[in-house]
Design an enzyme around this catalytic site. Structure first.
Site, PDB file in Angstrom:
ATOM      1  N   ASP A   1       7.043  -2.130   1.930  1.00 18.58           N
ATOM      2  CA  ASP A   1       6.067  -2.704   2.663  1.00 18.58           C
ATOM      3  C   ASP A   1       4.975  -3.691   2.147  1.00 18.58           C
ATOM      4  O   ASP A   1       3.587  -3.198   2.086  1.00 18.58           O
ATOM      5  CB  ASP A   1       4.949  -1.381   3.291  1.00 18.58           C
ATOM      6  CG  ASP A   1       4.857  -1.244   4.539  1.00 18.58           C
ATOM      7  OD1 ASP A   1       5.194  -2.235   5.523  1.00 18.58           O
ATOM      8  OD2 ASP A   1       3.818  -0.480   5.064  1.00 18.58           O
TER       9      ASP A   1
ATOM     10  N   SER B   1       3.069  -2.342  -1.242  1.00 16.65           N
ATOM     11  CA  SER B   1       1.758  -2.894  -0.734  1.00 16.65           C
ATOM     12  C   SER B   1       1.334  -3.984  -1.519  1.00 16.65           C
ATOM     13  O   SER B   1       1.838  -5.044  -1.648  1.00 16.65           O
ATOM     14  CB  SER B   1       0.715  -1.691  -0.777  1.00 16.65           C
ATOM     15  OG  SER B   1      -0.366  -2.038  -0.011  1.00 16.65           O
TER      16      SER B   1
ATOM     17  N   HIS C   1       2.188   3.295   6.133  1.00 17.63           N
ATOM     18  CA  HIS C   1       2.072   2.468   4.751  1.00 17.63           C
ATOM     19  C   HIS C   1       1.993   3.465   3.662  1.00 17.63           C
ATOM     20  O   HIS C   1       2.671   3.026   2.634  1.00 17.63           O
ATOM     21  CB  HIS C   1       0.969   1.710   4.958  1.00 17.63           C
ATOM     22  CG  HIS C   1       0.570   0.566   3.856  1.00 17.63           C
ATOM     23  ND1 HIS C   1       1.677  -0.500   3.696  1.00 17.63           N
ATOM     24  CD2 HIS C   1      -0.249   0.656   2.831  1.00 17.63           C
ATOM     25  CE1 HIS C   1       1.322  -0.771   2.565  1.00 17.63           C
ATOM     26  NE2 HIS C   1       0.293  -0.495   1.850  1.00 17.63           N
TER      27      HIS C   1
END
Length: 328
Positions: free
Chosen positions: A172, A145, A248
């Site tokens: 991600d 992230s 996510h």
């Protein structure tokens, strides 16, 4: 319009099997020791560290792992254990207690990561089991992230230590959000193959990361700021795998505290078990590291040719290397 040449995987490839005795998608052969090292301890790390390492005698590559926004390193224990069990030392710094130092930039996180990296040669060996050696010539940078954004920014020589890393992986990765746009340093520029890291890159994205939870916003990995851009803008060799049916936060542990549950519930989640997602992500990481750190090409090649080997659907699967320049 994308102008780069990509090699995408076709369905009529002959079957290729994973080459290792233990599948990269399953737990590896190494027993592990897990510890939390505080800044007050004799080794004096610049940040609190979660360290997971094999206990068997040997020399192992080192992974620096960067957590996502407002997440604890402990939330990734199961994923990091999977990776470490295949023969890797994982060092995961807690870059900040709860909230990022700045909502609009990751400069301080880059600085903290650089400090931890500089600590490794003098401090890491003192906290490992006897006869377990850290091979800092094989140093890996991974981020999830916002941590992925920090990792990519640091690898672009914006933090002073990028030359020490051998491989770069984004889980991600997210460069900002729909409210404030791209955070600084603004490394994404919509220009294919413009990010020159000088090392192999892998990006693992999620199919549901850009879906707004409950139809509301913002998405946890919004379009234009997510894994797709990180991959398309990276110079080869670079690889892109997307876990189509997962979200996510689905690589986090099954059991989370209240803050972890709150963070996870803000993102669209997949319907399958998170264990399947962790096995897939962990296996992809291991196969990639085997290929580029040890020259063991079989497992990565098998996954590229037959994505169905993975425990969950991978789509798309695409890559571009120094040698392969056309569709296969």
């Amino acid at each position: 319009i994308r102008t780069r040449t990509m090699a995408t995987i076709l369905a009529n490839k002959p079957t290729v099997e994973l080459t290792s005795k233990t599948s990269v998608f399953e737990v590896g052969i190494f027993d592990l020791a897990q510890q939390q090292v505080e800044t007050s301890q004799p080794s004096s790390p610049p940040k609190q560290l979660l360290i997971i390492a094999p206990t068997a005698q040997g020399e192992y590559p080192v992974i620096v792992f960067l957590h996502g926004t407002s997440l604890s390193t402990s939330f990734y224990s199961q994923l990091l254990q999977h990776i470490a069990s295949h023969g890797y030392i994982v060092v995961a710094p807690q870059l900040y207690p709860v909230f990022p130092p700045s909502c609009c930039s990751c400069y301080k996180e880059m600085k903290f990561t650089a400090e931890v990296t500089d600590w490794l040669p003098k401090g890491l060996q003192s906290v490992l089991h006897e006869n377990v050696k850290a091979n800092l010539l094989k140093l890996v940078l991974i981020g999830h992230s916002r941590g992925g954004m920090t990792a990519f920014s640091l690898a672009l020589d914006r933090g002073g230590t990028w030359r020490k890393f051998s491989v770069l992986i984004g889980l991600d990765p997210v460069a900002g959000n729909e409210l404030i746009g791209q955070i600084k340093p603004e490394i994404l520029n919509k220009c294919p193959s413009s990010l020159n890291f000088g090392i192999p890159v892998m990006v693992i994205g999620t199919g549901l990361g850009e879906v707004k939870f409950g139809g509301l916003g913002p998405a946890c990995a919004p379009v234009g700021l997510n894994h797709k851009e990180f991959y398309y803008e990276s110079q080869p060799p670079c690889y892109h795998f997307v876990t189509k049916d997962y979200g996510h936060m689905d690589m986090l542990d099954d059991k989370l505290n209240c803050s972890g549950k709150l963070a996870a519930c803000l993102c669209k989640a997949g319907k399958g078990t998170k264990d399947t997602m962790r096995k897939c992500v962990g296996g992809l990481v291991v196969a990639f590291l085997e290929n580029y750190l040890d020259g063991k090409t079989g497992d990565l090649e098998a996954i590229l040719q037959n994505p169905d080997i993975a425990p969950t659907t991978l789509s798309p699967v695409e890559y571009i290397s120094e040698v392969l320049k056309s569709s296969t």
